[in-house]
Design a protein around this motif. Structure first.
Motif, PDB file in Angstrom:
ATOM      1  N   LEU A  80      42.979  42.420  38.264  1.00 40.80           N
ATOM      2  CA  LEU A  80      42.617  43.719  37.687  1.00 40.80           C
ATOM      3  C   LEU A  80      41.453  43.663  36.705  1.00 40.80           C
ATOM      4  O   LEU A  80      40.750  44.655  36.512  1.00 40.80           O
ATOM      5  N   ILE A  81      41.225  42.500  36.094  1.00 42.11           N
ATOM      6  CA  ILE A  81      40.111  42.410  35.139  1.00 42.11           C
ATOM      7  C   ILE A  81      38.898  41.684  35.726  1.00 42.11           C
ATOM      8  O   ILE A  81      37.970  41.326  35.006  1.00 42.11           O
ATOM      9  N   GLY A  82      38.898  41.477  37.032  1.00 42.93           N
ATOM     10  CA  GLY A  82      37.736  40.920  37.707  1.00 42.93           C
ATOM     11  C   GLY A  82      37.665  39.419  37.831  1.00 42.93           C
ATOM     12  O   GLY A  82      36.645  38.884  38.259  1.00 42.93           O
ATOM     13  N   ILE A  83      38.731  38.724  37.482  1.00 45.50           N
ATOM     14  CA  ILE A  83      38.750  37.257  37.601  1.00 45.50           C
ATOM     15  C   ILE A  83      39.177  36.883  39.021  1.00 45.50           C
ATOM     16  O   ILE A  83      40.183  37.384  39.523  1.00 45.50           O
ATOM     17  N   PRO A  84      38.408  36.011  39.708  1.00 44.90           N
ATOM     18  CA  PRO A  84      38.749  35.638  41.078  1.00 44.90           C
ATOM     19  C   PRO A  84      40.152  35.027  41.196  1.00 44.90           C
ATOM     20  O   PRO A  84      40.558  34.230  40.339  1.00 44.90           O
ATOM     21  N   GLY A  96      29.112  29.249  35.309  1.00 39.30           N
ATOM     22  CA  GLY A  96      28.570  30.231  34.387  1.00 39.30           C
ATOM     23  C   GLY A  96      29.527  30.411  33.228  1.00 39.30           C
ATOM     24  O   GLY A  96      30.687  30.011  33.299  1.00 39.30           O
ATOM     25  N   THR A  97      29.060  31.024  32.162  1.00 43.89           N
ATOM     26  CA  THR A  97      29.925  31.261  31.011  1.00 43.89           C
ATOM     27  C   THR A  97      30.875  32.420  31.274  1.00 43.89           C
ATOM     28  O   THR A  97      32.080  32.266  31.229  1.00 43.89           O
ATOM     29  N   PHE A  98      30.346  33.570  31.579  1.00 49.16           N
ATOM     30  CA  PHE A  98      31.157  34.732  31.949  1.00 49.16           C
ATOM     31  C   PHE A  98      30.552  35.315  33.208  1.00 49.16           C
ATOM     32  O   PHE A  98      29.813  36.288  33.178  1.00 49.16           O
ATOM     33  N   LEU A 121      36.351  23.363  44.345  1.00 48.84           N
ATOM     34  CA  LEU A 121      36.731  24.768  44.205  1.00 48.84           C
ATOM     35  C   LEU A 121      37.502  24.999  42.922  1.00 48.84           C
ATOM     36  O   LEU A 121      38.308  24.164  42.495  1.00 48.84           O
ATOM     37  N   THR A 122      37.282  26.139  42.310  1.00 50.42           N
ATOM     38  CA  THR A 122      38.016  26.586  41.141  1.00 50.42           C
ATOM     39  C   THR A 122      38.889  27.751  41.566  1.00 50.42           C
ATOM     40  O   THR A 122      38.397  28.703  42.179  1.00 50.42           O
TER      41      THR A 122
END
Length: 123
Positions: A80-84, A96-98, A121-122
């Motif tokens: 919901l907050i855009g984190i994969p 990247g940082t954000f 992969l993360t």
């Protein structure tokens, strides 16, 4: 005429579900946007490690962005907050940082022959 190949070994693949989708970029203006890539690759995911390759026609600087499309919907799913919530990675294991890394942190130089890269992969 073939200028070289980029062979990627993608590690930390969580499952054999779905596919790895990769995009090859040759400029910072398009990186890492999927729709603007120079070339694409789609390979069946193999738990643990999966390999894929890009053949390039011209020497130059390239960067790859990829993700593990576990549910095969063609999209990097996020919460919901855009984190994969699906695995993702970049050449040079750039981070990247954000958000995504800078193109220049992810480039590999192809001058002929084979360039081998390992991407973790993360999730």
């Amino acid at each position: 005429m073939l200028a070289g190949e980029i062979i990627l070994t993608v590690a930390n693949v969580r499952s054999s579900d779905g596919y790895l989708l990769a995009a090859l970029h040759d400029c910072e203006e398009t990186f890492p946007n999927e729709g603007d890539a120079l070339m694409y690759a789609k390979v069946k995911a193999v738990a643990g490690k999966t390999r894929l390759r890009f053949s390039v026609d011209a020497p130059g600087s390239y960067a790859v962005s990829l993700f593990h499309d576990e549910n095969d919907n063609g999209v990097l799913d996020t919460n919901l907050i855009g984190i994969p919530v699906e695995g993702y990675g970049f050449t040079n294991n750039a981070r990247g940082t954000f958000g995504p890394p800078d193109f220049w942190d992810a480039i590999v130089r192809v001058d002929g022959g084979v360039v081998a890269q390992s991407i973790e992969l993360t999730y």
